[in-house]
Design a protein around this motif. Structure first.
Motif, mmCIF file in Angstrom:
data_model
loop_
_atom_site.group_PDB
_atom_site.id
_atom_site.type_symbol
_atom_site.label_atom_id
_atom_site.label_comp_id
_atom_site.label_asym_id
_atom_site.label_seq_id
_atom_site.Cartn_x
_atom_site.Cartn_y
_atom_site.Cartn_z
ATOM 1 N N CYS A 169 0.853 -1.200 0.000
ATOM 2 C CA CYS A 169 0.000 0.000 0.000
ATOM 3 C C CYS A 169 0.883 1.243 0.000
ATOM 4 O O CYS A 169 1.794 1.351 0.811
ATOM 5 C CB CYS A 169 -0.909 -0.007 1.228
ATOM 6 S SG CYS A 169 -1.779 1.554 1.464
ATOM 7 N N CYS A 207 0.020 3.032 3.859
ATOM 8 C CA CYS A 207 0.360 2.387 5.130
ATOM 9 C C CYS A 207 1.532 1.416 5.015
ATOM 10 O O CYS A 207 2.005 0.908 6.020
ATOM 11 C CB CYS A 207 -0.854 1.690 5.730
ATOM 12 S SG CYS A 207 -1.349 0.186 4.875
ATOM 13 N N THR A 226 -1.430 -4.873 1.718
ATOM 14 C CA THR A 226 -2.883 -5.025 1.846
ATOM 15 C C THR A 226 -3.600 -4.234 0.761
ATOM 16 O O THR A 226 -4.774 -3.938 0.870
ATOM 17 C CB THR A 226 -3.335 -4.505 3.230
ATOM 18 O OG1 THR A 226 -2.694 -3.249 3.486
ATOM 19 C CG2 THR A 226 -2.965 -5.488 4.319
ATOM 20 N N CYS A 229 -6.872 -0.130 -0.334
ATOM 21 C CA CYS A 229 -6.167 -0.874 0.700
ATOM 22 C C CYS A 229 -7.197 -1.427 1.686
ATOM 23 O O CYS A 229 -8.035 -0.672 2.185
ATOM 24 C CB CYS A 229 -5.184 0.045 1.423
ATOM 25 S SG CYS A 229 -4.412 -0.746 2.853
ATOM 26 N N CYS A 270 -6.005 0.338 5.491
ATOM 27 C CA CYS A 270 -6.205 1.748 5.814
ATOM 28 C C CYS A 270 -7.261 2.412 4.934
ATOM 29 O O CYS A 270 -7.518 3.601 5.063
ATOM 30 C CB CYS A 270 -4.883 2.507 5.725
ATOM 31 S SG CYS A 270 -4.277 2.679 4.030
HETATM 32 ZN ZN LIG Z 1 -2.930 0.990 3.422
#
Ligand SMILES: [Zn+2]
Ligand SMILES: [Zn+2]
Ligand SMILES: [Zn+2]
Length: 417
Positions: free
Chosen positions: A323, A326, A330, A356, A359
């Motif tokens: 990502c 973050c 994910t 994501c 987040c």
């Molecule tokens: Zn993220």
């Protein structure tokens, strides 16, 4: 075999003996019928006594190839001699080109050496040929060959024991050894995957498996190197080598990951925690990554000082990537959606949405689709696959009277008059 020679042999009907039980084939028509029957009886008799196969062939034309090449190809095509022992001899006569060849199978090379074949040619065959007495010369040559075979019945069987005729056997051995090496490599991959799934990998097991693979591979290489350079199965050896190297590398990676190790703090042997037990050492996002399969975490735990090391193994086959916000793995992009299709005149536009799952960071990417190329629609609309059948090519197994060998390697003698 050169395609041109195959075609010409097919045209002249020489490519296969009309009758595989017969040993004398007078395509040139230089042997009188009664002489032919006597020669046939002689060849059959010595074959029953010694199993050696003597073939006598006359051809009206060599079709533009050398007598050596013609003899070798004919020998191979017909498979003269018994399979595996290659105890065949071909006496090839081309009266119109005034060429003769005594082609000897590998199994008989120690017995009918090049020198001896040359002697038979010079002393028995060529004197009669110079008088244009073909039947007489062939008969005299066949008599000498048959005498040698009868005087050495054991050697005439072409039994494996010594000499260059072992080449076909050695070749088989080499292929078997290479096959075993491939099987060992595949087994190694399976066992490695199994050990990885159970997360168990001992040093003893790793060393034993590596040693076994190296020994098997060494046998395959040494058996291959015993062959003549031209007959070494390089392709098989090469693929086996690639597979062995690949599986050893895979094995090494598994060992590096799951093999025993000591605590980085106190040196006590670490314990690898199971997938359930390691969760308490991971944070929420790491557990999410394990759940979606983008990263696998191994937690090594020290029972003495209670220290734990966490190692991350990224799954590059996962749909999830890092990502941009973050930094966890994910993030996933959706399918490409076309906003405006490309034409031959204008370029198109597509959109890819990403999100994501941790987040909830969202991205939007636009892709310009290139203008379509103008293709002239010719007649190449779909090609159909022609059904191809495998041509036979395998010689019938030596059941009593048919040819079965056919392996010769330049042994024998040729000449002209
Ligand atoms: Zn993220
Ligand atoms: Zn420790
Ligand atoms: Zn885990």
């Amino acid at each position: 075999m050169s395609p041109a020679l195959v075609i010409s042999l097919l045209l002249t009907g020489v490519v296969q003996p009309l009758d595989t039980t017969r040993r004398v084939h007078d395509f040139a028509g230089v042997i009188p019928a009664d002489e032919g029957r006597q020669l046939e009886a002689l060849c059959q008799e010595v074959e029953q006594q010694t199993t050696a196969q003597v073939a006598i062939v006359t051809v009206p034309s060599l079709d533009g190839v050398t007598v050596e090449e013609y003899a070798t190809e004919l020998f191979k095509e017909w498979g003269i001699g018994k399979r595996d022992v290659n105890n065949g001899i071909l006496l090839l006569v081309a009266p119109n080109e005034r060429r003769i060849r005594i082609e000897v199978g590998y199994g008989l090379e120690p017995l009918l050496t090049d020198g001896l074949c040359g002697e038979i040619r010079d002393q028995a065959i060529l004197p009669a040929f110079r008088q244009l007495d073909y039947a007489g010369g062939i008969r005299a040559g066949a008599d000498r060959i048959v005498d040698v075979l009868r005087a050495n019945p054991q050697a005439a069987k072409g039994y494996p024991g010594s000499g260059p005729y072992l080449l076909s056997t050695v070749r088989q051995e080499a292929l078997v050894a290479i096959g075993v090496a491939i099987a060992a490599a595949i087994l190694l991959i399976v066992v490695s995957l199994f050990a990885a799934a159970r997360r168990k990998f001992s040093t003893w097991y790793f060393v034993a498996a590596a040693f076994a693979v190296v020994v098997i591979w060494g046998i395959a290489v040494s058996l291959t190197l015993r062959l003549q350079p031209a007959r070494r199965p390089w392709v098989w050896l090469g693929s086996a080598g690639a597979l062995v190297a690949g599986s050893m590398w895979q094995h090494w990676r598994k060992y590096r990951r799951y093999g025993p190790r000591g605590c980085s703090k106190c040196g006590t042997p670490f314990e690898l925690l199971g997938e359930q037990a390691d969760d308490e050492h991971l944070n929420e996002v790491q557990r999410l990554e394990e759940k979606i399969g983008s990263v696998d975490y191994d937690v090594w735990y020290c029972p003495a000082c209670l220290h734990a090391d966490t190692e991350a193994y990224i799954n590059y086959f996962s749909n999830f990537s890092r990502c941009p916000k973050c930094q966890y793995r994910t993030f996933k992009e959706g399918p490409q959606q076309t906003i405006r299709a490309a034409t031959t005149l204008t370029s198109g536009l597509a959109r890819v949405e990403g999100r994501c799952v941790h987040c909830n960071h969202k991205t939007l990417r636009e892709i310009v689709l290139p203008r379509l190329a103008v293709v002239s629609s010719g007649g190449s609309s779909g090609s159909s696959f022609g059904s191809s059948s495998f041509g036979g090519g395998s010689s019938s197994s030596g059941g009593g009277s048919s040819f079965g060998g056919g392996s010769s390697g330049g042994g024998g003698a040729s000449g002209s008059w």
